[in-house]
Design a protein around this motif. Sequence first.
Motif, PDB file in Angstrom:
ATOM      1  N   ARG A 103       0.868  -1.186   0.000  1.00  0.00           N
ATOM      2  CA  ARG A 103       0.000   0.000   0.000  1.00  0.00           C
ATOM      3  C   ARG A 103       0.895   1.224   0.000  1.00  0.00           C
ATOM      4  N   ARG A 186     -12.977  -7.188   3.332  1.00  0.00           N
ATOM      5  CA  ARG A 186     -12.196  -6.264   2.515  1.00  0.00           C
ATOM      6  C   ARG A 186     -11.014  -7.017   1.929  1.00  0.00           C
ATOM      7  N   GLU A 188      -8.027  -6.720   1.434  1.00  0.00           N
ATOM      8  CA  GLU A 188      -6.878  -5.898   1.817  1.00  0.00           C
ATOM      9  C   GLU A 188      -5.639  -6.272   1.010  1.00  0.00           C
ATOM     10  N   ILE A 195      -4.659 -11.012  13.809  1.00  0.00           N
ATOM     11  CA  ILE A 195      -6.061 -10.625  13.559  1.00  0.00           C
ATOM     12  C   ILE A 195      -6.244  -9.111  13.501  1.00  0.00           C
ATOM     13  N   PHE A 196      -5.144  -8.348  13.475  1.00  0.00           N
ATOM     14  CA  PHE A 196      -5.289  -6.891  13.399  1.00  0.00           C
ATOM     15  C   PHE A 196      -5.891  -6.473  12.060  1.00  0.00           C
ATOM     16  N   ARG A 197      -5.356  -6.997  10.982  1.00  0.00           N
ATOM     17  CA  ARG A 197      -5.878  -6.666   9.653  1.00  0.00           C
ATOM     18  C   ARG A 197      -6.068  -7.952   8.863  1.00  0.00           C
ATOM     19  N   THR A 198      -7.313  -8.342   8.680  1.00  0.00           N
ATOM     20  CA  THR A 198      -7.620  -9.562   7.946  1.00  0.00           C
ATOM     21  C   THR A 198      -8.615  -9.217   6.843  1.00  0.00           C
ATOM     22  N   PHE A 201     -13.600  -9.873   8.819  1.00  0.00           N
ATOM     23  CA  PHE A 201     -13.498  -9.446  10.222  1.00  0.00           C
ATOM     24  C   PHE A 201     -14.866  -8.981  10.706  1.00  0.00           C
ATOM     25  N   GLU A 270      -4.732   2.011  14.644  1.00  0.00           N
ATOM     26  CA  GLU A 270      -6.159   2.300  14.853  1.00  0.00           C
ATOM     27  C   GLU A 270      -6.910   1.124  15.466  1.00  0.00           C
ATOM     28  N   LEU A 271      -7.689   1.470  16.483  1.00  0.00           N
ATOM     29  CA  LEU A 271      -8.556   0.492  17.129  1.00  0.00           C
ATOM     30  C   LEU A 271      -9.998   0.757  16.692  1.00  0.00           C
ATOM     31  N   GLU A 272     -10.325   2.019  16.597  1.00  0.00           N
ATOM     32  CA  GLU A 272     -11.695   2.426  16.285  1.00  0.00           C
ATOM     33  C   GLU A 272     -11.649   3.799  15.626  1.00  0.00           C
ATOM     34  N   GLY A 273     -12.546   4.023  14.656  1.00  0.00           N
ATOM     35  CA  GLY A 273     -12.646   5.344  14.038  1.00  0.00           C
ATOM     36  C   GLY A 273     -13.977   5.978  14.438  1.00  0.00           C
ATOM     37  N   SER A 312     -17.005   3.426  14.934  1.00  0.00           N
ATOM     38  CA  SER A 312     -16.856   2.172  14.196  1.00  0.00           C
ATOM     39  C   SER A 312     -15.646   1.402  14.718  1.00  0.00           C
ATOM     40  N   ALA A 313     -15.932   0.282  15.388  1.00  0.00           N
ATOM     41  CA  ALA A 313     -14.855  -0.471  16.039  1.00  0.00           C
ATOM     42  C   ALA A 313     -14.741  -1.856  15.415  1.00  0.00           C
ATOM     43  N   GLY A 314     -13.589  -2.475  15.567  1.00  0.00           N
ATOM     44  CA  GLY A 314     -13.407  -3.840  15.102  1.00  0.00           C
ATOM     45  C   GLY A 314     -13.423  -4.781  16.298  1.00  0.00           C
TER      46      GLY A 314
HETATM   47  P1  ATP Z   1      -7.283   0.924   8.424  1.00  0.00           P
HETATM   48  O1  ATP Z   1      -6.836   2.353   8.226  1.00  0.00           O
HETATM   49  O2  ATP Z   1      -6.602   0.212   9.566  1.00  0.00           O
HETATM   50  O3  ATP Z   1      -7.351   0.124   7.164  1.00  0.00           O
HETATM   51  P2  ATP Z   1      -9.915   1.896   8.247  1.00  0.00           P
HETATM   52  O4  ATP Z   1      -9.721   3.321   8.639  1.00  0.00           O
HETATM   53  O5  ATP Z   1     -10.094   1.527   6.825  1.00  0.00           O
HETATM   54  O6  ATP Z   1      -8.788   1.007   8.908  1.00  0.00           O
HETATM   55  P3  ATP Z   1     -12.578   1.794   9.123  1.00  0.00           P
HETATM   56  O7  ATP Z   1     -13.155   1.735   7.777  1.00  0.00           O
HETATM   57  O8  ATP Z   1     -12.657   3.065   9.904  1.00  0.00           O
HETATM   58  O9  ATP Z   1     -11.074   1.281   9.081  1.00  0.00           O
HETATM   59  O10 ATP Z   1     -13.171   0.565   9.952  1.00  0.00           O
HETATM   60  C1  ATP Z   1     -13.563   0.710  11.298  1.00  0.00           C
HETATM   61  C2  ATP Z   1     -12.893  -0.337  12.177  1.00  0.00           C
HETATM   62  O11 ATP Z   1     -13.052  -1.646  11.629  1.00  0.00           O
HETATM   63  C3  ATP Z   1     -11.386  -0.144  12.306  1.00  0.00           C
HETATM   64  O12 ATP Z   1     -11.085   0.790  13.293  1.00  0.00           O
HETATM   65  C4  ATP Z   1     -10.944  -1.535  12.704  1.00  0.00           C
HETATM   66  O13 ATP Z   1     -11.115  -1.754  14.092  1.00  0.00           O
HETATM   67  C5  ATP Z   1     -11.908  -2.422  11.943  1.00  0.00           C
HETATM   68  N1  ATP Z   1     -11.266  -2.907  10.714  1.00  0.00           N
HETATM   69  C6  ATP Z   1     -11.192  -2.261   9.533  1.00  0.00           C
HETATM   70  N2  ATP Z   1     -10.530  -2.997   8.633  1.00  0.00           N
HETATM   71  C7  ATP Z   1     -10.168  -4.140   9.263  1.00  0.00           C
HETATM   72  C8  ATP Z   1      -9.451  -5.319   8.857  1.00  0.00           C
HETATM   73  N3  ATP Z   1      -9.014  -5.471   7.620  1.00  0.00           N
HETATM   74  N4  ATP Z   1      -9.253  -6.300   9.780  1.00  0.00           N
HETATM   75  C9  ATP Z   1      -9.712  -6.164  11.036  1.00  0.00           C
HETATM   76  N5  ATP Z   1     -10.395  -5.088  11.470  1.00  0.00           N
HETATM   77  C10 ATP Z   1     -10.625  -4.078  10.607  1.00  0.00           C
END
Ligand code: ATP
Length: 451
Positions: A103, A186, A188, A195-198, A201, A270-273, A312-314
């Motif tokens: 990315r 997504r 990605e 499990i942070f970015r999958t 989810f 990021e944990l939550e937006g 919006s939280a994961g």
């Molecule tokens: P990032 O910048 O990390 O890709 P994002 O800003 O695209 O995240 P949002 O669209 O704001 O993420 O999604 C809201 C929440 O969903 C995020 O804060 C995260 O907790 C969760 N989330 C988003 N993408 C993923 C992912 N690929 N895997 C796990 N959790 C996710």
Amino acid sequence: MATTDAATMEKIVALCKRRGFIFQSSEIYGGLASTYDYGHYGVLLKSNVKAEWWRAVVQERDDVVALDAAILMHPMTWEASGHLEGFTDPLVQCLGKCKRRWREDHLRDAKPEGELRCPECGGELSPPRNFNLMFETHMGPVQEEGSRVYLRPETAQGIFVNFKNVLQFSRKRPPFGIAQVGKSFRNEITPQNFIFRTREFEQMEIEFFVPPADAGHWHEHWLNERMRWYTELGLRPDHLKLRPHDADELSHYSSATSDIEYEFPMGWSELEGIANRGDFDLTQHAKFSREKLEYVDSGSGERYVPHVIEPSAGADRATLAFMVDAYDEEQVEGRERVVLRLHPRLAPVKVAVLPLVNKDGQPERAREIYQDLRRRMPAEYDTGGSIGKRYRRQDEIGTPWGVTVDHQTMEDGTVTLRDRDSLEQARIAMTELGGELERRLAAPWRSPKLA
Ligand code: ATP
């Protein structure tokens, strides 16, 4: 007591596998990249995270209602929301040896100035191209243009398209919110960090609809509420921060967004937006569906399109953060123990009942106690191996209390009640055990990692 920050991602992954929290998906086939399966304790832990979220955002409030929308939605949804056009990440590919994809924005974060090179092999990179993150599939037996549908990339849109239904049946008026938990998908480019970015989810999202003039106030409200939720469930405040987005980071729909970030082993992430989405979504869906999506006050006749605040939280990211924060190692009587100092309400199992020896009526007595306790809270009964080994297992899954049945129990009906964190052992009558544990579970809790 040790307050080391011993957690590394490798240790968390190893613990998850060792104790059956989380496995690589389709492992017998060599695994499928960055998809994971939750085992017994993982399921219990993540469902506790989700239950605590429901409790905080619906049960303990008067102004939020629940929704569970389908994952597959009418394809027009994604046209209206802007995802078909704009839900993209800038993809660059290594033109050198390794051919890996990256990315561009992430590489740019790490190197704000100058030419970008492949972090793996130093090769030249292709120009960025926008890559849409939505997974496509087809509905029905024929794969034709009109049958294309998408796996939702966020749960939010299921809420917006139901705005009218909910407004009609919930007897709510702005300010009010709709909450939903569910899977999102997504594609990605660089899923990573366990499990942070999958690519698949779970999200926990609220769309909170407010009179336009009040949006700033409610944005602030939700920033505070969500920070409070994480700290009350034990995340250390010095590992949490709010980060407002810069103007050039904001999504097309947002007038203000702040991320709650947690200091994971790989750094602040990021944990939550929490976004102020204005009236973008309702206006777009009204335009594409030709339905009026607005609020009309039956008394004054005032009508407006509510503005939206979106926390919006994961669920998986939160689960990971709670595990990382809880992970600890310490020396006890010359032996190392690994312990998950989870908030008792998040712990998969609340109490383990263990007979000291496997004879003299102790297993039977322990089983009776267990059968009584498990009606009140998740409990385990374990007779396998030495008492030390059984306690190490319970420490690693974060069980806050242990009950040992020993020879004295058989004489006077008391047991020892062991505390996971302080390791204190108190003698208590069997008859008082259930009430005492319920009291402890309901009491406010403070992470022992906070000195
Ligand atoms: P990032 O910048 O990390 O890709 P994002 O800003 O695209 O995240 P949002 O669209 O704001 O993420 O999604 C809201 C929440 O969903 C995020 O804060 C995260 O907790 C969760 N989330 C988003 N993408 C993923 C992912 N690929 N895997 C796990 N959790 C996710």
